[in-house]
Enzyme design. Sequence first.
Site, PDB file in Angstrom:
ATOM      1  N   ASP A  51       6.269  10.728  10.399  1.00 45.16           N
ATOM      2  CA  ASP A  51       6.990   9.873   9.459  1.00 45.16           C
ATOM      3  C   ASP A  51       7.183  10.583   8.119  1.00 45.16           C
ATOM      4  O   ASP A  51       6.226  11.022   7.494  1.00 45.16           O
ATOM      5  CB  ASP A  51       6.179   8.584   9.265  1.00 45.16           C
ATOM      6  CG  ASP A  51       7.018   7.398   8.839  1.00 45.16           C
ATOM      7  OD1 ASP A  51       7.958   7.602   8.050  1.00 45.16           O
ATOM      8  OD2 ASP A  51       6.735   6.274   9.286  1.00 45.16           O
ATOM      9  N   THR A  73      12.426   4.279   8.779  1.00 44.56           N
ATOM     10  CA  THR A  73      11.498   4.330   9.909  1.00 44.56           C
ATOM     11  C   THR A  73      12.004   3.581  11.144  1.00 44.56           C
ATOM     12  O   THR A  73      11.986   4.116  12.254  1.00 44.56           O
ATOM     13  CB  THR A  73      10.132   3.765   9.482  1.00 44.56           C
ATOM     14  OG1 THR A  73       9.608   4.566   8.428  1.00 44.56           O
ATOM     15  CG2 THR A  73       9.148   3.766  10.644  1.00 44.56           C
ATOM     16  N   LYS A 109       1.956   1.976  11.921  1.00 43.35           N
ATOM     17  CA  LYS A 109       2.996   0.974  11.670  1.00 43.35           C
ATOM     18  C   LYS A 109       3.403   0.288  12.970  1.00 43.35           C
ATOM     19  O   LYS A 109       3.606   0.963  13.982  1.00 43.35           O
ATOM     20  CB  LYS A 109       4.232   1.636  11.055  1.00 43.35           C
ATOM     21  CG  LYS A 109       4.019   2.255   9.690  1.00 43.35           C
ATOM     22  CD  LYS A 109       5.327   2.860   9.197  1.00 43.35           C
ATOM     23  CE  LYS A 109       5.190   3.509   7.825  1.00 43.35           C
ATOM     24  NZ  LYS A 109       6.451   4.105   7.362  1.00 43.35           N
ATOM     25  N   ASP A 110       3.588  -1.023  12.907  1.00 38.83           N
ATOM     26  CA  ASP A 110       4.020  -1.740  14.109  1.00 38.83           C
ATOM     27  C   ASP A 110       5.363  -1.224  14.615  1.00 38.83           C
ATOM     28  O   ASP A 110       5.544  -0.979  15.814  1.00 38.83           O
ATOM     29  CB  ASP A 110       4.069  -3.254  13.860  1.00 38.83           C
ATOM     30  CG  ASP A 110       4.697  -3.638  12.525  1.00 38.83           C
ATOM     31  OD1 ASP A 110       5.683  -2.986  12.121  1.00 38.83           O
ATOM     32  OD2 ASP A 110       4.200  -4.590  11.890  1.00 38.83           O
ATOM     33  N   ARG A 111       6.326  -1.005  13.712  1.00 40.37           N
ATOM     34  CA  ARG A 111       7.650  -0.561  14.147  1.00 40.37           C
ATOM     35  C   ARG A 111       7.613   0.851  14.720  1.00 40.37           C
ATOM     36  O   ARG A 111       8.454   1.217  15.546  1.00 40.37           O
ATOM     37  CB  ARG A 111       8.661  -0.648  13.001  1.00 40.37           C
ATOM     38  CG  ARG A 111       8.327   0.146  11.739  1.00 40.37           C
ATOM     39  CD  ARG A 111       9.306  -0.183  10.615  1.00 40.37           C
ATOM     40  NE  ARG A 111       9.063   0.547   9.384  1.00 40.37           N
ATOM     41  CZ  ARG A 111       8.244   0.161   8.423  1.00 40.37           C
ATOM     42  NH1 ARG A 111       7.577  -0.981   8.557  1.00 40.37           N
ATOM     43  NH2 ARG A 111       8.087   0.878   7.316  1.00 40.37           N
ATOM     44  N   HIS A 133       5.273   8.458  -0.079  1.00 34.80           N
ATOM     45  CA  HIS A 133       5.749   7.419  -0.993  1.00 34.80           C
ATOM     46  C   HIS A 133       4.902   7.376  -2.264  1.00 34.80           C
ATOM     47  O   HIS A 133       5.429   7.145  -3.354  1.00 34.80           O
ATOM     48  CB  HIS A 133       5.700   6.055  -0.302  1.00 34.80           C
ATOM     49  CG  HIS A 133       6.901   5.767   0.546  1.00 34.80           C
ATOM     50  ND1 HIS A 133       8.166   5.649   0.023  1.00 34.80           N
ATOM     51  CD2 HIS A 133       7.021   5.583   1.881  1.00 34.80           C
ATOM     52  CE1 HIS A 133       9.023   5.399   0.998  1.00 34.80           C
ATOM     53  NE2 HIS A 133       8.355   5.361   2.144  1.00 34.80           N
ATOM     54  N   HIS A 153      13.420   7.353   0.525  1.00 35.13           N
ATOM     55  CA  HIS A 153      14.388   7.959   1.443  1.00 35.13           C
ATOM     56  C   HIS A 153      15.439   6.913   1.771  1.00 35.13           C
ATOM     57  O   HIS A 153      15.465   5.840   1.207  1.00 35.13           O
ATOM     58  CB  HIS A 153      13.673   8.421   2.714  1.00 35.13           C
ATOM     59  CG  HIS A 153      12.739   7.386   3.267  1.00 35.13           C
ATOM     60  ND1 HIS A 153      13.161   6.352   4.090  1.00 35.13           N
ATOM     61  CD2 HIS A 153      11.398   7.182   3.085  1.00 35.13           C
ATOM     62  CE1 HIS A 153      12.126   5.584   4.396  1.00 35.13           C
ATOM     63  NE2 HIS A 153      11.051   6.053   3.793  1.00 35.13           N
TER      64      HIS A 153
END
Length: 549
Positions: free
Chosen positions: A38, A79, A161-163, A308, A487
Amino acid sequence: MMKQVFSFVFLLTFISPAMAQEDYPGERPKLVVGIVVDQMRYEYLTRYWDRYGEGGFKRLVKQGFNFKNHHFNYIPTATGPGHTSVYTGSTPSEHGIIGNEWFDVFTDTEVYCVADPAVASVGTESDAGKMSPHRLRRSTMTDELRIFNNFKGITVAVALKDRGAVLPAGYTGTAYWFHGKDEGRWVSSTYYMNELPRWVEKFNKSKTASSYRQKWKLLYDKDTYVNSNPDDTPYEQKFKGEKAPVFPHDLPGLWEENGGFDMIKSTPFGNNITTDFALAALEGEGLGEDDVTDFLAISYSSTDYVGHRYGVKAMETEDTYLRLDRDLERLLKSLDEKVGKGEYLVFLTADHGASYNPRYLEDHKMSGGFYKTSEMINGLNDFAQRRFGNAGILRYSGYGQVYLNHSVLDSMELDKEKVRRILADHLLTYDQVEKVFTVDMLRSGDLKTGIAELVQNGYNAKLSGDIFVVFSPGLLSTGYVKGGTSHGTAYVYDTHVPFLLYGKGIRQGYTSDKTVIPDIAPTISSLLGIPFPNGVKGAVRSEAYKINE
C-alpha cells in the site's frame, strides 16, 4: 495423392509443436501469492536498493521479471480501486469501485466501498466485521481460479485494512482483516463464515499482537539513513502525546491516546503481524499442499499508514521499507520450505503511489500548495445561486466530483449539458484546479491520451457524477499542512508503482515498455491457463514468461 499431401501440410501448419506448446498451459504452480504494498512508489525499489538484503526485494528483482514502467491508467489512485483493478484486470469504469468512499446516487448518501449492513461481524462484537464485496461489479482472478478448479482450491486474503482483503478475495474467497482498538484481533464477516476457523482463534489468543506493543527504534544507526530527510522536519505528523516526530516512538507510553492496537498499523509492526498471520494461514489452510492451485493474497497496509503520517522522504518511511524487505525474505523462505522452491508464483505491486508534502516542495522552490475543498464547494454553491437562481441544482460535491440534481434541472427546464459546461468553466477559475471534465466529454469516448484517458477510465456510467475536477500537481488538502502525504491524482508520483513477477513459469529479466495495472490479472490468468476475469481491459505481458525447454 495431392489431397493427402495437402492434409499433411495442413497438419504441420496448424498443429505445429510451437502452437501446441502455446495452447498447453504447462504445469501450474501449487500456490499463487499476490502481494500489494500500500502506497509504494516505484522509486522505493531503487532509492533503498543498496540497503535491502538479498532475500526480499532483491530476490524478486534479480531472479524474477521487473516491469520498470508500470502505471495506473485511471483516477482516483486509492486503496479500494487499486486492489480491485489489480485483481479484476479492469478499471473503475468497469468494476464499480470508484473510490474508497463515494456518493451513492441510489441512496443519496456517502458509502464505503466494502461496508455491508446486511452481514454481521465474525470474531468481534464491534461493527468492524460488517464488510463484503457486494459493491464489486466484476469477477476477480481469484474468482476465476476457484471456478476453474471447481472450488477445490482455496483463496485466502489478509490485510490490516478490510478493503485490502475483501476486494482481492473477490466473491468466492475468504478474507480476514485486523481490528485494533482494545482488541487486536483478526476478524471476518458472515459473508464468508459463521465462526472463525480454529487456526485464526488460536492466533488471536496468542500474544503475537501484544508483542508488538514496543518502542519503534531505527533498525540501523541513524547516520546511515542518508536517503531520507533529517529525523525532525516540519513535513511529518506526530503521534498524539509526542513532542516531536522523532525516534524512538514510544508505543507503550502513547498507546491509549493513539487507539490502542490501531497504533500498530502506523508502524512497521503492522507489516510484521500481517506476515505472521499470512504464514499462519499458509499452515492453517494447508495452502499449496496439493496440485490444485491455491491463492494467498497479502496486502501490506502499514506502508500507507506510515506514509500518510510521515511522508515520502522520512526516516520512518525508509525504516518501514527496510523492515518490509525482511518480512518478504521471511515469507519467501517459508514458501520455499512449505510449498517448495519453484512450486509457487509471486507477484508484487502497489495500489497507488504518493506525493511529496507541499511544504517540502515549496521549501525546495518547486510547485506545491494546499487547498480547502470546503471553500471550493461553497464558492460553487454561491455561483450556482447567482447564475441560475437556485443552488439546489447541485445535488452533491465531493471526492473530486460534482453531482447535479436532475429533477431540479428538469423542473427549471434547463439544458443539462449547458449547465455542466457553465459550471465546468467556473471551476477552472480556481487556482487549485488544473482540468475539468463533464460527463458529456467522458461519454464521447474520444479521450484517449494523458490525464483525460485516466479520468475516462475512472468514470462509471452508473455511479459517477456529472463533473470531474482534476487538481494541479503538487497539491494536497489542508489536512496535511502539519505534515505527511496523500494520493489519488493522475500524476506520475501517484501512478508509477512496481510490478514484479517471480517463481514458477517466470524468467529473469525486465522491460521498460509501459505497462498498466489492468495487465496484471490477464498475465497471471494466462500463465495459469484459466479464464480471464469478466471485465478485463488489460493485456497479457508474456515477455515475462519462461520459455519452455
